[in-house]
Design an enzyme around this catalytic site. Structure first.
Site, PDB file in Angstrom:
ATOM      1  N   CYS A 159       5.878   9.600   0.242  1.00  0.00           N
ATOM      2  CA  CYS A 159       4.490   9.180   0.463  1.00  0.00           C
ATOM      3  C   CYS A 159       3.491  10.094  -0.240  1.00  0.00           C
ATOM      4  CB  CYS A 159       4.169   9.102   1.960  1.00  0.00           C
ATOM      5  SG  CYS A 159       5.292   8.021   2.872  1.00  0.00           S
ATOM      6  N   GLY A 163       3.828   0.520   4.908  1.00  0.00           N
ATOM      7  CA  GLY A 163       3.056   0.128   3.735  1.00  0.00           C
ATOM      8  C   GLY A 163       3.040  -1.385   3.648  1.00  0.00           C
ATOM      9  N   THR A 183       8.334   5.822  -1.609  1.00  0.00           N
ATOM     10  CA  THR A 183       9.201   6.013  -0.451  1.00  0.00           C
ATOM     11  C   THR A 183      10.622   5.620  -0.805  1.00  0.00           C
ATOM     12  OG1 THR A 183       9.345   5.749   1.955  1.00  0.00           O
ATOM     13  CG2 THR A 183       8.981   3.745   0.662  1.00  0.00           C
ATOM     14  N   TYR A 184      11.500   5.890   0.135  1.00  0.00           N
ATOM     15  CA  TYR A 184      12.932   5.625  -0.027  1.00  0.00           C
ATOM     16  C   TYR A 184      13.405   4.669   1.058  1.00  0.00           C
ATOM     17  CZ  TYR A 184      17.911   6.381   0.882  1.00  0.00           C
ATOM     18  OH  TYR A 184      19.248   6.186   1.137  1.00  0.00           O
ATOM     19  N   PHE A 243       7.371  -1.908   7.491  1.00  0.00           N
ATOM     20  CA  PHE A 243       7.695  -0.563   7.979  1.00  0.00           C
ATOM     21  C   PHE A 243       9.159  -0.229   7.704  1.00  0.00           C
ATOM     22  CE2 PHE A 243       8.369  -3.477  11.573  1.00  0.00           C
ATOM     23  CZ  PHE A 243       9.641  -3.130  12.005  1.00  0.00           C
ATOM     24  N   ALA A 244       9.439   1.076   7.685  1.00  0.00           N
ATOM     25  CA  ALA A 244      10.805   1.567   7.494  1.00  0.00           C
ATOM     26  C   ALA A 244      11.042   2.660   8.524  1.00  0.00           C
ATOM     27  CB  ALA A 244      10.989   2.100   6.079  1.00  0.00           C
ATOM     28  N   ASP A 260       2.261   5.198  -1.491  1.00  0.00           N
ATOM     29  CA  ASP A 260       2.809   5.850  -2.677  1.00  0.00           C
ATOM     30  C   ASP A 260       4.307   5.562  -2.787  1.00  0.00           C
ATOM     31  OD1 ASP A 260       3.602   8.031  -4.603  1.00  0.00           O
ATOM     32  OD2 ASP A 260       1.511   8.631  -4.367  1.00  0.00           O
ATOM     33  N   GLY A 273       0.824  -1.197   0.000  1.00  0.00           N
ATOM     34  CA  GLY A 273       0.000   0.000   0.000  1.00  0.00           C
ATOM     35  C   GLY A 273       0.862   1.252   0.000  1.00  0.00           C
TER      36      GLY A 273
END
Length: 219
Positions: free
Chosen positions: A170, A141, A80-81, A153-154, A78, A76
């Site tokens: 995001c 996500g 991210t890095y 998660f990050a 948008d 899920g």
């Protein structure tokens, strides 16, 4: 219930993605305990199901030419890095149809990790993730297939936050990113953070962690 913790170290994104899918199927088939994968990635941009590419600030080729890998994935969210100094966690857990509750549990675990460092963090309704002020500390996500989660998660620990400047993280304009190191004013030992993450996940999910060491599970 118990869950397995595997510390994979620094792993290229594509390799970890394939491993996740294999572990996911083992959990689905009941051949493996629920598993939390902990790892870091080399510099990579990932785009989730909500992404259209509009929050990339450069053409896709630019990223690959400038030291970033780039992948469109099934999680899920948008864009991210991920990069060195960021703790990525992939909880491959049975969640049934309670996906929203699962997301809230991950957020609560990350809030508790931040609190263990004296940092007041919070989730924001409508956006998965954990924030400190107007800056995101942890992106979340997930994907759920056959009622078992993957992706995750990050948490920015010692992350080079300048790398986020090549995207709109995001897709949230006007928001920043932060890290434990930035908030505390010092580098934070990654092994210490891993221990606190495992403890927080265990508390929130009411499960007991087992660590994978050379193919054998240990308490």
């Amino acid at each position: 219930m118990e869950f397995l913790v595997e510390d994979l170290g620094l792993v290229p994104y594509a390799e970890a993605w394939e491993y996740q899918k294999r572990v996911h199927q083992e959990v689905v088939r009941g051949e493996r305990l629920p598993t939390l994968l902990l790892l870091e990635h080399p510099r990579v941009i990932t785009l989730g199901r909500k992404a259209t590419g509009e929050n990339l600030l450069f053409p896709e080729s630019w990223y690959r030419e400038n030291g970033f890998e780039l992948y469109w994935v099934e999680r899920g969210g948008d864009v991210t890095y991920h990069g060195p100094g960021q703790l990525v966690g992939y909880p491959i857990f049975p969640v049934g149809r309670e996906v929203r509750r699962f997301l809230r549990q991950i957020e609560e675990a990350m809030v508790r990790v931040a609190a263990s460092y004296g940092i007041e963090a919070y989730p924001t309704p409508g956006y998965a993730g954990v924030w400190v002020g107007e800056e995101k500390l942890c992106a979340i996500g997930v994907a759920v297939k056959e009622e078992v989660s993957f992706h995750g998660f990050a948490l920015n620990v010692n992350t080079d936050l300048n790398d986020f400047s090549v995207i709109i993280p995001c897709g949230l304009k006007g928001k920043g990113v932060t890290s434990l190191a930035k908030l505390l004013g010092r580098p934070v030992p990654m092994e210490e953070v891993k221990e606190r993450v495992v403890a927080a996940v265990a508390e929130v999910f009411g499960m007991r962690p087992l660590k994978e060491v050379h193919g054998e599970a240990q308490v």
